[in-house]
Design an enzyme around this catalytic site. Structure first.
Site, PDB file in Angstrom:
ATOM      1  N   PHE A  12       0.773  -1.175  -0.176  1.00  0.00           N
ATOM      2  CA  PHE A  12       0.068   0.042  -0.050  1.00  0.00           C
ATOM      3  C   PHE A  12       0.838   1.181  -0.128  1.00  0.00           C
ATOM      4  O   PHE A  12       0.867   2.133  -0.994  1.00  0.00           O
ATOM      5  CB  PHE A  12      -0.894   0.008   1.151  1.00  0.00           C
ATOM      6  CG  PHE A  12      -1.456   1.330   1.571  1.00  0.00           C
ATOM      7  CD1 PHE A  12      -1.948   2.127   0.768  1.00  0.00           C
ATOM      8  CD2 PHE A  12      -1.673   1.595   3.133  1.00  0.00           C
ATOM      9  CE1 PHE A  12      -2.723   3.438   1.216  1.00  0.00           C
ATOM     10  CE2 PHE A  12      -2.279   2.749   3.363  1.00  0.00           C
ATOM     11  CZ  PHE A  12      -2.826   3.579   2.433  1.00  0.00           C
ATOM     12  N   ILE A  13       1.581   1.513   0.773  1.00  0.00           N
ATOM     13  CA  ILE A  13       2.474   2.547   1.128  1.00  0.00           C
ATOM     14  C   ILE A  13       3.604   2.420  -0.056  1.00  0.00           C
ATOM     15  O   ILE A  13       3.883   3.534  -0.844  1.00  0.00           O
ATOM     16  CB  ILE A  13       3.332   2.672   2.348  1.00  0.00           C
ATOM     17  CG1 ILE A  13       2.018   2.990   3.490  1.00  0.00           C
ATOM     18  CG2 ILE A  13       4.203   3.949   2.394  1.00  0.00           C
ATOM     19  CD1 ILE A  13       2.637   2.795   5.151  1.00  0.00           C
ATOM     20  N   TYR A 135       4.849  -6.854  16.922  1.00  0.00           N
ATOM     21  CA  TYR A 135       5.010  -5.853  15.773  1.00  0.00           C
ATOM     22  C   TYR A 135       5.637  -4.562  16.313  1.00  0.00           C
ATOM     23  O   TYR A 135       6.717  -4.295  15.569  1.00  0.00           O
ATOM     24  CB  TYR A 135       3.674  -5.334  14.911  1.00  0.00           C
ATOM     25  CG  TYR A 135       3.535  -4.366  14.413  1.00  0.00           C
ATOM     26  CD1 TYR A 135       4.122  -4.560  12.984  1.00  0.00           C
ATOM     27  CD2 TYR A 135       3.190  -3.220  14.550  1.00  0.00           C
ATOM     28  CE1 TYR A 135       4.316  -3.393  12.081  1.00  0.00           C
ATOM     29  CE2 TYR A 135       3.404  -2.037  13.541  1.00  0.00           C
ATOM     30  CZ  TYR A 135       3.788  -2.327  12.334  1.00  0.00           C
ATOM     31  OH  TYR A 135       4.071  -1.232  11.351  1.00  0.00           O
TER      32      TYR A 135
END
Length: 286
Positions: A12-13, A135
């Site tokens: 996405f980015i 994460y």
């Protein structure tokens, strides 16, 4: 213009950053573990490589933009070893590539999740870190390895702590896109907690501009910048926005809070404004 290697370029980015840096005149090499579903524009060079064990490019670059990672705080609780191998070992492998090929600059996509639970005030770069998911911990440790390589090997390491990125093409597991899809499908949306959790929502175009600013930054050594807006919105605000975008009412149920969620994220972006000459341009809701 500096040559740039972008990892996670099919994500996405990554897709937005590839197009933005190319438009700014940078020679771009796009790397991901899979081919992009939408071809990158020419003359982008595309490399398929798994950061964990694949053959890294033999070329030297002026800058590496490291966006490749497993995302999401919730799945990381169930798959901590996958996150350790991909996010941390993959970052270290790329840092070694930069050292061996004399790449002078390394831009690392960190996360606002490194701050952990806060008191609701804007988080500044020198605030204590308290990650509460695997994460988030891999992102903090990635920064620590970058600091070490900056000190030992003279690498310019710039960590961009990204706050809740949204925009066209966002991942389906992110709240806004998940809400939109479930509303269109007539499915019930489960909100964990009371929906008053707040997030600083940063548009992907502003993230791409921040990456460009980091590539061209006149400073050196190790540095960290918050990339956010300084304003946050509740989960209910996001739900109402998804309803407006679809023109449909959502079916909602509420469940228990998730242990990896924090009550609020909010960025203090003064440092990025002062040193990178960057500030957000796109505000939520659109």
């Amino acid at each position: 213009m500096p040559t740039v290697l972008i990892t996670g370029a099919s994500g996405f980015i990554g897709r937005h950053v590839v197009r933005h840096l190319l438009a700014a005149g940078h020679p771009v090499t796009a790397m991901d573990h899979r081919l992009s579903s939408t071809p990158h524009p020419e003359p982008v060079r595309e490399i398929v490589c798994d950061l964990r064990h694949g053959q890294l490019p033999r070329s030297r670059f002026d800058a590496i933009v490291h966006l490749g990672a497993l995302g999401g705080v919730r799945p990381s609780i169930e798959r901590p070893l996958d996150y350790l191998e991909t996010n941390l070992a993959g970052t270290l492998r790329l840092l070694e590539h930069a050292r061996q090929h004399d790449t002078p600059r390394f831009i690392f996509a960190s996360s606002s999740s490194v701050y952990g639970p806060t008191d609701g005030k804007p988080s500044a770069e020198d605030d204590p870190l308290s990650p509460c998911s695997p994460y988030a911990l891999t992102k903090q440790q990635g920064e620590q390895w970058g600091r070490l390589y900056a000190r030992l090997h003279g690498l310019d390491f710039i960590a961009l702590r990204l706050f809740a990125v949204w925009g066209d093409g966002q991942r389906p597991d992110l709240a806004l896109e998940s809400f939109r899809r479930k509303i269109l499908a007539g499915e019930t949306i489960t909100i964990h907690g009371d929906g008053r959790q707040r997030r600083d929502l940063t548009h992907v175009s502003d993230v791409a501009r921040a990456v460009e600013a980091a590539v061209g930054w006149s400073g050196s050594g190790f540095e960290v910048f918050n990339i956010g807006t300084g304003t946050n919105h509740s989960v209910i605000d996001m739900l109402r926005a998804a309803e407006r975008w679809t023109g449909l009412a959502a079916k909602v149920e509420y469940g228990p809070e998730h242990p990896a969620d924090v009550p609020a994220t909010l960025a203090d972006v003064r440092k990025a404004k002062e040193l990178l000459d960057w500030e957000p341009r796109t505000r939520f809701p659109k």
